[in-house]
Design a protein around this motif. Structure first.
Motif, PDB file in Angstrom:
ATOM      1  N   PRO A  99      22.383   6.928  66.368  1.00  0.00           N
ATOM      2  CA  PRO A  99      21.664   7.305  65.144  1.00  0.00           C
ATOM      3  C   PRO A  99      21.321   6.135  64.221  1.00  0.00           C
ATOM      4  O   PRO A  99      20.881   6.355  63.085  1.00  0.00           O
ATOM      5  CB  PRO A  99      22.656   8.246  64.445  1.00  0.00           C
ATOM      6  CG  PRO A  99      23.993   7.701  64.845  1.00  0.00           C
ATOM      7  CD  PRO A  99      23.817   7.213  66.261  1.00  0.00           C
ATOM      8  N   ASP A 100      21.528   4.902  64.687  1.00  0.00           N
ATOM      9  CA  ASP A 100      21.137   3.735  63.887  1.00  0.00           C
ATOM     10  C   ASP A 100      19.659   3.462  64.149  1.00  0.00           C
ATOM     11  O   ASP A 100      19.301   2.589  64.915  1.00  0.00           O
ATOM     12  CB  ASP A 100      22.004   2.529  64.266  1.00  0.00           C
ATOM     13  CG  ASP A 100      22.039   2.303  65.771  1.00  0.00           C
ATOM     14  OD1 ASP A 100      22.006   3.295  66.525  1.00  0.00           O
ATOM     15  OD2 ASP A 100      22.074   1.143  66.187  1.00  0.00           O
ATOM     16  N   TYR A 101      18.789   4.200  63.505  1.00  0.00           N
ATOM     17  CA  TYR A 101      17.385   4.238  63.900  1.00  0.00           C
ATOM     18  C   TYR A 101      16.600   2.990  63.519  1.00  0.00           C
ATOM     19  O   TYR A 101      15.536   2.738  64.071  1.00  0.00           O
ATOM     20  CB  TYR A 101      16.711   5.472  63.294  1.00  0.00           C
ATOM     21  CG  TYR A 101      17.392   6.763  63.689  1.00  0.00           C
ATOM     22  CD1 TYR A 101      17.504   7.117  65.027  1.00  0.00           C
ATOM     23  CD2 TYR A 101      17.937   7.619  62.734  1.00  0.00           C
ATOM     24  CE1 TYR A 101      18.138   8.283  65.410  1.00  0.00           C
ATOM     25  CE2 TYR A 101      18.569   8.794  63.100  1.00  0.00           C
ATOM     26  CZ  TYR A 101      18.669   9.124  64.437  1.00  0.00           C
ATOM     27  OH  TYR A 101      19.306  10.272  64.809  1.00  0.00           O
ATOM     28  N   GLY A 154      19.846  -4.617  64.230  1.00  0.00           N
ATOM     29  CA  GLY A 154      20.828  -5.346  65.020  1.00  0.00           C
ATOM     30  C   GLY A 154      22.143  -5.641  64.332  1.00  0.00           C
ATOM     31  O   GLY A 154      22.971  -6.372  64.865  1.00  0.00           O
ATOM     32  N   GLY A 155      22.359  -5.064  63.169  1.00  0.00           N
ATOM     33  CA  GLY A 155      23.581  -5.364  62.436  1.00  0.00           C
ATOM     34  C   GLY A 155      24.842  -4.977  63.170  1.00  0.00           C
ATOM     35  O   GLY A 155      25.876  -5.642  63.062  1.00  0.00           O
ATOM     36  N   GLU A 156      24.764  -3.887  63.951  1.00  0.00           N
ATOM     37  CA  GLU A 156      25.938  -3.421  64.677  1.00  0.00           C
ATOM     38  C   GLU A 156      26.207  -4.233  65.933  1.00  0.00           C
ATOM     39  O   GLU A 156      27.232  -4.061  66.585  1.00  0.00           O
ATOM     40  CB  GLU A 156      25.796  -1.943  65.026  1.00  0.00           C
ATOM     41  CG  GLU A 156      24.647  -1.605  65.971  1.00  0.00           C
ATOM     42  CD  GLU A 156      23.316  -1.499  65.258  1.00  0.00           C
ATOM     43  OE1 GLU A 156      22.705  -2.565  65.013  1.00  0.00           O
ATOM     44  OE2 GLU A 156      22.896  -0.387  64.962  1.00  0.00           O
ATOM     45  N   LEU A 157      25.297  -5.136  66.263  1.00  0.00           N
ATOM     46  CA  LEU A 157      25.446  -5.939  67.462  1.00  0.00           C
ATOM     47  C   LEU A 157      25.705  -7.408  67.185  1.00  0.00           C
ATOM     48  O   LEU A 157      26.548  -8.032  67.820  1.00  0.00           O
ATOM     49  CB  LEU A 157      24.172  -5.835  68.320  1.00  0.00           C
ATOM     50  CG  LEU A 157      23.833  -4.469  68.905  1.00  0.00           C
ATOM     51  CD1 LEU A 157      22.467  -4.519  69.571  1.00  0.00           C
ATOM     52  CD2 LEU A 157      24.887  -4.039  69.898  1.00  0.00           C
ATOM     53  N   LYS A 167      11.763   7.430  77.965  1.00  0.00           N
ATOM     54  CA  LYS A 167      11.978   6.082  77.453  1.00  0.00           C
ATOM     55  C   LYS A 167      12.744   6.143  76.134  1.00  0.00           C
ATOM     56  O   LYS A 167      12.372   6.887  75.230  1.00  0.00           O
ATOM     57  CB  LYS A 167      10.638   5.378  77.251  1.00  0.00           C
ATOM     58  CG  LYS A 167       9.831   5.225  78.526  1.00  0.00           C
ATOM     59  CD  LYS A 167       8.504   4.526  78.260  1.00  0.00           C
ATOM     60  CE  LYS A 167       7.694   4.365  79.549  1.00  0.00           C
ATOM     61  NZ  LYS A 167       6.400   3.678  79.292  1.00  0.00           N
ATOM     62  N   LEU A 168      13.805   5.364  76.046  1.00  0.00           N
ATOM     63  CA  LEU A 168      14.606   5.342  74.833  1.00  0.00           C
ATOM     64  C   LEU A 168      14.170   4.206  73.914  1.00  0.00           C
ATOM     65  O   LEU A 168      13.585   3.213  74.348  1.00  0.00           O
ATOM     66  CB  LEU A 168      16.086   5.183  75.179  1.00  0.00           C
ATOM     67  CG  LEU A 168      16.725   6.303  75.988  1.00  0.00           C
ATOM     68  CD1 LEU A 168      18.221   6.049  76.152  1.00  0.00           C
ATOM     69  CD2 LEU A 168      16.487   7.672  75.355  1.00  0.00           C
ATOM     70  N   PHE A 169      14.489   4.362  72.649  1.00  0.00           N
ATOM     71  CA  PHE A 169      14.172   3.357  71.633  1.00  0.00           C
ATOM     72  C   PHE A 169      15.289   2.319  71.656  1.00  0.00           C
ATOM     73  O   PHE A 169      16.277   2.412  70.933  1.00  0.00           O
ATOM     74  CB  PHE A 169      14.077   4.029  70.262  1.00  0.00           C
ATOM     75  CG  PHE A 169      13.594   3.124  69.162  1.00  0.00           C
ATOM     76  CD1 PHE A 169      12.390   2.450  69.262  1.00  0.00           C
ATOM     77  CD2 PHE A 169      14.342   2.959  68.014  1.00  0.00           C
ATOM     78  CE1 PHE A 169      11.948   1.622  68.238  1.00  0.00           C
ATOM     79  CE2 PHE A 169      13.911   2.138  66.977  1.00  0.00           C
ATOM     80  CZ  PHE A 169      12.711   1.475  67.096  1.00  0.00           C
TER      81      PHE A 169
END
Length: 286
Positions: A191-193, A197-200, A5-7
């Motif tokens: 790596p945006d842990y 949501g800033g990148e989206l 399962k991914l984060f």
């Protein structure tokens, strides 16, 4: 079999710049209706073998973490064809089950279709999804069937992942005619842990979507600048707004893969960030 399962979270996107459908997608009530038509519980049971988790916000819930609040775990737009129909009817749409619903009360009043939606606008929406995954095709067919009950005609087509991703590149004008796009993989944080949501969903980002809400940008900025004692409160404000705003259509998030791990192979850690660390693996005697 062990699920990896991914984060992350899963969703598909609407084209807010579509010259006809864009004004419809910009109406909150319509995005609420679209979300009410997603039967996440049934999809997980019927198509994903009980292995996926429902998605209600951009903050992940499938992997244990300190970020997701209670609302991100329950959502507010549960599956309900009746509520989807009520939202359309109460906002000026003539709902034609198994046909095509149309706007009959254009305008910006609370009981009208909304800004930019012309009289006679028809709810015929193209939806492009990634080919090659049986469960995704089943989900989209199920969505098409349910949406038809409120007169939303979903015209499905499928294409390779790369074409689906390319189709949603920000654009505008009369040729920007795609409707909705579902690449089937959602988004994983790494790596945006930090799931801010800033990148989206913020402005000026390369992978962002075409609808940027000023309040969203402010809330995202607050998650980046809040002092440690207020960081969770800032994240809660952001994730709760994104649940209510429904800027994308949330869908179940399945595991990245099912792994077969030999019983005598030790040190295996299925990273929620998709990292492999074979340098820590070792075998024991059977």
């Amino acid at each position: 079999m062990s699920p990896c399962k991914l984060f992350g979270f899963d969703f598909w996107v609407e084209n807010f710049n579509n010259p006809v459908l864009g004004p419809v997608f910009r109406q909150l009530y319509f995005r609420q209706a679209l979300q009410h038509l997603v039967d996440e519980t049934q999809w997980i049971k019927s198509f994903l073998h009980g292995l996926a988790v429902p998605t209600y916000s951009p903050v992940p819930t499938g992997v244990a973490n300190p970020f997701a609040d209670s609302l991100s775990k329950t959502g507010i737009y549960g599956f309900s064809v009746a509520q989807a129909k009520q939202l359309l009817v109460s906002h000026g749409w003539k709902v034609v089950p198994n046909g095509v619903s149309t706007c009959i009360r254009p305008g910006m009043a609370s009981n009208e279709c909304g800004a930019g939606v012309s009289a006679g606008t028809a709810l015929t929406i193209p939806l492009l999804f990634a080919s090659g995954t049986t469960s995704l095709a089943q989900e989209m067919q199920a969505y098409k069937s349910v949406a038809a009950q409120v007169g939303i005609q979903i015209n499905l087509s499928e294409a390779p992942f790369s074409k689906v991703i390319a189709s949603k590149a920000p654009s505008s004008g009369p040729t920007c005619t795609w409707g909705m796009a579902n690449w089937g993989g959602g988004w994983s944080y790494g790596p945006d842990y930090s799931p801010t949501g800033g990148e989206l969903f913020s402005s000026g980002v390369r992978v962002g979507f075409s609808k940027v809400v000023p309040e969203t940008v402010t809330l995202i900025d607050n998650t980046h600048t809040a002092p440690p004692s207020e960081s969770q409160a800032a994240l809660d404000a952001y994730q709760n707004f994104m649940i209510k705003e429904a800027p994308v259509v949330y869908q179940p998030y399945p595991p990245y893969q099912l792994s077969e791990i030999a019983s005598n192979l030790k040190g295996v850690d299925q990273s929620p960030y998709g990292n492999l660390t074979p340098e820590y693996w070792y075998y024991t005697k059977s």
